[in-house]
Structure formats: structure tokens, C-alpha cells
Design a protein around this motif. Structure first.
Motif, PDB file in Angstrom:
ATOM      1  N   ALA A  65      -4.870  -0.594   2.718  1.00  0.00           N
ATOM      2  CA  ALA A  65      -4.392  -1.979   2.624  1.00  0.00           C
ATOM      3  C   ALA A  65      -5.263  -2.829   1.699  1.00  0.00           C
ATOM      4  O   ALA A  65      -5.002  -4.017   1.524  1.00  0.00           O
ATOM      5  CB  ALA A  65      -4.338  -2.601   4.019  1.00  0.00           C
ATOM      6  N   HIS A  66      -6.316  -2.248   1.144  1.00  0.00           N
ATOM      7  CA  HIS A  66      -7.189  -2.964   0.204  1.00  0.00           C
ATOM      8  C   HIS A  66      -7.201  -2.235  -1.140  1.00  0.00           C
ATOM      9  O   HIS A  66      -8.238  -1.700  -1.553  1.00  0.00           O
ATOM     10  CB  HIS A  66      -8.613  -3.055   0.765  1.00  0.00           C
ATOM     11  CG  HIS A  66      -8.715  -3.945   1.962  1.00  0.00           C
ATOM     12  ND1 HIS A  66      -8.417  -3.514   3.236  1.00  0.00           N
ATOM     13  CD2 HIS A  66      -9.048  -5.255   2.078  1.00  0.00           C
ATOM     14  CE1 HIS A  66      -8.579  -4.527   4.073  1.00  0.00           C
ATOM     15  NE2 HIS A  66      -8.958  -5.587   3.401  1.00  0.00           N
ATOM     16  N   ALA A 123       3.299  10.350  -5.043  1.00  0.00           N
ATOM     17  CA  ALA A 123       2.752   9.231  -5.826  1.00  0.00           C
ATOM     18  C   ALA A 123       1.820   8.341  -4.998  1.00  0.00           C
ATOM     19  O   ALA A 123       1.446   7.261  -5.438  1.00  0.00           O
ATOM     20  CB  ALA A 123       3.900   8.395  -6.381  1.00  0.00           C
ATOM     21  N   CYS A 124       1.413   8.782  -3.813  1.00  0.00           N
ATOM     22  CA  CYS A 124       0.626   7.904  -2.934  1.00  0.00           C
ATOM     23  C   CYS A 124      -0.717   7.545  -3.556  1.00  0.00           C
ATOM     24  O   CYS A 124      -1.300   8.303  -4.319  1.00  0.00           O
ATOM     25  CB  CYS A 124       0.406   8.580  -1.576  1.00  0.00           C
ATOM     26  SG  CYS A 124      -0.574  10.072  -1.679  1.00  0.00           S
ATOM     27  N   ASP A 125      -1.172   6.386  -3.128  1.00  0.00           N
ATOM     28  CA  ASP A 125      -2.463   5.873  -3.574  1.00  0.00           C
ATOM     29  C   ASP A 125      -3.584   6.452  -2.701  1.00  0.00           C
ATOM     30  O   ASP A 125      -4.670   6.776  -3.158  1.00  0.00           O
ATOM     31  CB  ASP A 125      -2.335   4.352  -3.389  1.00  0.00           C
ATOM     32  CG  ASP A 125      -3.515   3.583  -3.857  1.00  0.00           C
ATOM     33  OD1 ASP A 125      -4.071   3.961  -4.895  1.00  0.00           O
ATOM     34  OD2 ASP A 125      -3.866   2.597  -3.180  1.00  0.00           O
ATOM     35  N   VAL A 126      -3.255   6.595  -1.412  1.00  0.00           N
ATOM     36  CA  VAL A 126      -4.211   7.121  -0.434  1.00  0.00           C
ATOM     37  C   VAL A 126      -3.518   8.251   0.335  1.00  0.00           C
ATOM     38  O   VAL A 126      -2.339   8.141   0.697  1.00  0.00           O
ATOM     39  CB  VAL A 126      -4.675   6.005   0.538  1.00  0.00           C
ATOM     40  CG1 VAL A 126      -5.531   6.574   1.654  1.00  0.00           C
ATOM     41  CG2 VAL A 126      -5.439   4.919  -0.222  1.00  0.00           C
ATOM     42  N   ASP A 184       3.097   0.505   4.562  1.00  0.00           N
ATOM     43  CA  ASP A 184       4.015   1.655   4.520  1.00  0.00           C
ATOM     44  C   ASP A 184       3.274   2.988   4.631  1.00  0.00           C
ATOM     45  O   ASP A 184       2.292   3.216   3.936  1.00  0.00           O
ATOM     46  CB  ASP A 184       4.793   1.655   3.191  1.00  0.00           C
ATOM     47  CG  ASP A 184       5.719   0.451   3.110  1.00  0.00           C
ATOM     48  OD1 ASP A 184       5.998  -0.138   4.173  1.00  0.00           O
ATOM     49  OD2 ASP A 184       6.136   0.098   1.996  1.00  0.00           O
ATOM     50  N   VAL A 185       3.792   3.845   5.480  1.00  0.00           N
ATOM     51  CA  VAL A 185       3.216   5.184   5.670  1.00  0.00           C
ATOM     52  C   VAL A 185       4.339   6.204   5.561  1.00  0.00           C
ATOM     53  O   VAL A 185       5.424   6.014   6.128  1.00  0.00           O
ATOM     54  CB  VAL A 185       2.579   5.333   7.073  1.00  0.00           C
ATOM     55  CG1 VAL A 185       1.858   6.663   7.192  1.00  0.00           C
ATOM     56  CG2 VAL A 185       1.637   4.185   7.376  1.00  0.00           C
ATOM     57  N   ARG A 186       4.097   7.288   4.872  1.00  0.00           N
ATOM     58  CA  ARG A 186       5.068   8.382   4.770  1.00  0.00           C
ATOM     59  C   ARG A 186       4.479   9.616   5.454  1.00  0.00           C
ATOM     60  O   ARG A 186       3.335   9.979   5.201  1.00  0.00           O
ATOM     61  CB  ARG A 186       5.355   8.710   3.296  1.00  0.00           C
ATOM     62  CG  ARG A 186       5.794   7.505   2.470  1.00  0.00           C
ATOM     63  CD  ARG A 186       6.115   7.928   1.050  1.00  0.00           C
ATOM     64  NE  ARG A 186       7.331   8.710   1.019  1.00  0.00           N
ATOM     65  CZ  ARG A 186       8.545   8.227   0.775  1.00  0.00           C
ATOM     66  NH1 ARG A 186       8.698   6.951   0.490  1.00  0.00           N
ATOM     67  NH2 ARG A 186       9.592   9.004   0.779  1.00  0.00           N
ATOM     68  N   MET A 237       0.857  -1.198   0.000  1.00  0.00           N
ATOM     69  CA  MET A 237       0.000   0.000   0.000  1.00  0.00           C
ATOM     70  C   MET A 237       0.889   1.243   0.000  1.00  0.00           C
ATOM     71  O   MET A 237       2.042   1.185   0.404  1.00  0.00           O
ATOM     72  CB  MET A 237      -0.910   0.006   1.235  1.00  0.00           C
ATOM     73  CG  MET A 237      -0.250   0.403   2.543  1.00  0.00           C
ATOM     74  SD  MET A 237      -1.441   0.413   3.911  1.00  0.00           S
ATOM     75  CE  MET A 237      -0.639   1.535   5.059  1.00  0.00           C
ATOM     76  N   SER A 238       0.387   2.357  -0.474  1.00  0.00           N
ATOM     77  CA  SER A 238       1.156   3.589  -0.356  1.00  0.00           C
ATOM     78  C   SER A 238       0.247   4.673   0.217  1.00  0.00           C
ATOM     79  O   SER A 238      -0.760   5.041  -0.366  1.00  0.00           O
ATOM     80  CB  SER A 238       1.745   4.006  -1.702  1.00  0.00           C
ATOM     81  OG  SER A 238       0.777   4.524  -2.545  1.00  0.00           O
ATOM     82  N   LEU A 239       0.622   5.100   1.406  1.00  0.00           N
ATOM     83  CA  LEU A 239      -0.215   6.027   2.184  1.00  0.00           C
ATOM     84  C   LEU A 239       0.657   7.186   2.656  1.00  0.00           C
ATOM     85  O   LEU A 239       1.716   6.970   3.250  1.00  0.00           O
ATOM     86  CB  LEU A 239      -0.809   5.267   3.376  1.00  0.00           C
ATOM     87  CG  LEU A 239      -1.543   6.052   4.465  1.00  0.00           C
ATOM     88  CD1 LEU A 239      -2.700   6.853   3.890  1.00  0.00           C
ATOM     89  CD2 LEU A 239      -2.065   5.088   5.529  1.00  0.00           C
ATOM     90  N   THR A 240       0.226   8.402   2.360  1.00  0.00           N
ATOM     91  CA  THR A 240       0.935   9.597   2.825  1.00  0.00           C
ATOM     92  C   THR A 240       0.030  10.375   3.774  1.00  0.00           C
ATOM     93  O   THR A 240      -1.181  10.464   3.545  1.00  0.00           O
ATOM     94  CB  THR A 240       1.324  10.492   1.616  1.00  0.00           C
ATOM     95  OG1 THR A 240       2.257   9.778   0.803  1.00  0.00           O
ATOM     96  CG2 THR A 240       1.936  11.808   2.052  1.00  0.00           C
ATOM     97  N   VAL A 241       0.618  10.923   4.830  1.00  0.00           N
ATOM     98  CA  VAL A 241      -0.143  11.779   5.751  1.00  0.00           C
ATOM     99  C   VAL A 241       0.605  13.094   5.927  1.00  0.00           C
ATOM    100  O   VAL A 241       1.826  13.118   6.087  1.00  0.00           O
ATOM    101  CB  VAL A 241      -0.377  11.100   7.128  1.00  0.00           C
ATOM    102  CG1 VAL A 241       0.908  10.644   7.776  1.00  0.00           C
ATOM    103  CG2 VAL A 241      -1.133  12.033   8.078  1.00  0.00           C
TER     104      VAL A 241
END
Ligand code: AMP
Length: 311
Positions: free
Chosen positions: A247-248, A115-118, A41-43, A1-5
Motif C-alpha cells: 500500500a506504499h 504484472a504485480c508490484d508485490v 487489491d489482492v489476487r 496497489m497490486s499484490l499477488t499471493v
């Protein structure tokens, strides 16, 4: 998964009926990232000052959180927030907010974060949230949190930011304040008419409610004998909910997935309040999360046999 906050990275001073901490790691992005790190993974994107040291970075890195986009501002001071809770832990008073390095923060995201997905826009000034949203143009799902401070001081900017996201997560008082509607249902529908397809109303120890195109879903908070410090509960809830969605990647984000996400949000929020700040989540295990989600599911299942009614 690719997640940025993106959100605040902070030092918090907190007093509750169970004790106090004068300077502990906090911030909306920190609480979110630690909770979301259980899913992949979280950025984290946000500024820190000279007072943010190796031990603070280590809390994030120990949970696998990527801190490449944590921007150190030389000579600056990390965002500071102080708050106090009374006997009713649902209510808190902000005693101090020092923006420090947030004063002139201009978010510059790396290619990987963009480039995050979420994307999660945790609680910060809504102009900054919008700048980040624009940099992550390809994100398939974007959610946002905010607070009374921005509803009062930057309502137009906040509304513009909300128009560009898929889901809004606020507490019930904020949802009412933002829309001027007393009914949560009317308030949620009003927010959805601005653009988002889902609204999550957090209700502290009473749980959380989801409004979306399919209607309504609610979960109680996981019952706890002892709540020590509610600071960051909303962000941990968001980290559990949004982390689960991230994650989905192959499933459409509709009601079924959102309902599962509500259970994970509720569970991460419940662990967060068991100790001060990030202390509980730092030592939390995935097995403990899974066991509590199972428990919550058992507690909330409902299968009442019909009964003959008069009238
Ligand atoms: P929560 O309890 O989930 O609402 O979030 C608490 C966290 O929000 C604390 O760790 C604070 O550092 C952070 N916070 C408080 N006020 C602000 C603000 N004005 N902007 C950004 N973050 C804040």
C-alpha cells in the motif's frame, strides 16, 4: 496497489483446547489474502478441487479478493490439512496432509497477476514458489514463507528459492532448522547472505523480530485474554505486513516502512487467532484494525528517563 499471493487454498480440520472444526476454509494463501485485503487489491493464485464451492469463493470475494487465478481442477480434491493444538497453543501437531490438486499443480498466472508490484510466496512446495517468482519478474518486492516440511524434504530447492526473494518470514524454530544456527541473529545473517535483505522471525505469542541491514526491531504479540485457534496466524501476520508494504508503492522498503508493517502484521495476526479459521477476519472492520494498531503503538512506546548508575 497490486499484490499477488500464491499458496495453499485448503480445507482444514483443527482441534484446540477450545473446540474443533472438521472442515473449514483455510490455506496459507487464503489467510494471507483476507488479511492483505484491508490494504487494497489482492489476487490469489492456487488450485482447488470439485469440493470448493460458491460459499468458499464468496468468503474471498466478500473482502474484494480477486479469485480469477484460482484454478479449478475438474475431478480433483482441494488440499486438506488437519492439526491439533495442546494447552500450549504455540505448539501444534500435523495429523494429516493431503495434497490433492497440489499433487501436479503447475502455476499459470494471468497477465494481471504476473504484472504485480508485490508478490507473496505463501507456504507451498518451494519449486512451485520459484516458478511463480520467475513469472512475476517485474515485482519490486517479493517475500516468502515456508515450513519445517520443506526444510526437511526440499532444502536445496528452498534455498534456491530464498536466494531470489527480498524477505523471508519464518518462525524462529524454522529459522534455526534452516540454518543450523542456534542464535537467531546469526541465523538471520546467514539467510541474508543468500540474497534477501530482511528476515522476519515469527515467535507465536511472543511476537516477531525483524532483522535487516539497519539491525534489529521487535514487537510483542498483542496481548489477548483468549486465543481460540492459532491456525493461519502466521499467514495473517504476513498479509498485514506485506499488504502494508504494497500500500506504499512510492516509498522505498527500508527499516522505517518495515517497522510500520510489523505493527500491521502483528495486529492482523492477533485478530485471526480470536476465532476458528477465517471466522474472525471475515467480520473484521478497518476501524477495528486501526484502533488496535494505535493501541499496540501506545503499549510499546518507550521513553524512560535516564537514572544515575553505579559502577
Ligand atoms: P499458519 O498457521 O499461518 O502456519 O498456516 C496454517 C495454514 O497452512 C492452514 O490453513 C493450512 O491449510 C496450511 N498448510 C498446512 N500445511 C501446509 C503445507 N504443507 N503446504 C501448504 N499449506 C499448508
Amino acid at each position: 496497489m497490486s499484490l499477488t499471493v500464491v499458496g495453499s487454498i485448503a480445507f482444514d480440520a483443527v482441534k484446540t483446547p477450545f473446540g474443533a472444526r472438521e472442515k473449514m476454509l483455510g490455506g496459507s494463501a487464503v489467510h494471507f489474502a483476507l488479511a492483505a485485503s484491508f490494504f487494497g487489491d489482492v489476487r490469489v493464485v492456487g488450485p482447488v478441487g470439485d469440493d470448493f464451492g460458491a460459499s468458499e469463493y464468496e468468503v474471498l470475494r466478500a473482502r474484494g479478493v480477486n479469485t480469477d487465478d484460482v484454478e479449478h481442477i475438474p475431478g480433483g480434491k482441494t488440499f486438506f490439512w488437519a492439526g491439533e493444538y495442546g494447552e500450549n497453543l504455540n505448539d501444534r501437531e500435523t495429523l494429516d496432509t493431503q495434497l490433492g490438486v497440489f499433487g501436479d499443480f503447475a502455476p499459470k498466472l494471468s497477465e494481471a497477476s504476473r504484472a504485480c508490484d508485490v508478490l507473496f510466496l505463501a507456504n507451498i512446495q518451494p519449486d512451485l514458489q520459484r516458478e511463480v517468482r520467475q513469472q512475476c519478474a517485474g515485482a519490486r518486492f517479493v517475500a516468502l514463507d515456508s515450513m519445517n516440511l520443506w526444510i526437511e524434504t526440499a532444502p536445496d530447492s528452498l534455498r534456491e528459492t530464498i536466494a531470489g526473494v527480498d524477505a523471508v518470514m519464518l518462525n524462529d524454530a524454522e529459522v534455526r532448522q534452516l540454518t543450523g544456527e542456534a542464535s537467531l541473529l546469526r541465523a538471520a545473517r546467514e539467510i541474508m547472505s543468500w540474497g534477501p535483505s530482511a528476515v522476519v522471525c515469527k515467535q507465536g505469542e511472543y511476537g516477531a523480530a525483524l532483522f535487516d541491514a539497519d539491525g534489529f526491531f521487535a514487537l510483542p504479540a498483542y496481548p489477548l485474554e483468549r486465543v481460540v485457534d492459532p491456525t493461519g496466524a502466521g499467514d495473517s501476520f504476513a498479509g498485514g505486513l506485506v499488504g502494508y508494504l504494497a500500500a506504499h508503492p512510492d516509498e522505498g522498503i527500508g527499516s522505517p516502512l518495515l517497522r510500520g508493517a510489523m505493527a500491521y502484521g502483528t495486529t492482523l495476526g492477533s485478530f485471526n487467532v480470536e476465532e476458528f479459521g477465517t471466522e474472525r477476519i471475515q467480520k473484521l472492520t478497518g476501524d477495528e484494525v486501526s484502533a488496535r494498531v494505535d493501541d499496540l503503538e501506545r503499549m510499546t512506546r518507550f521513553d524512560g528517563a535516564p537514572v544515575a548508575l553505579r559502577g
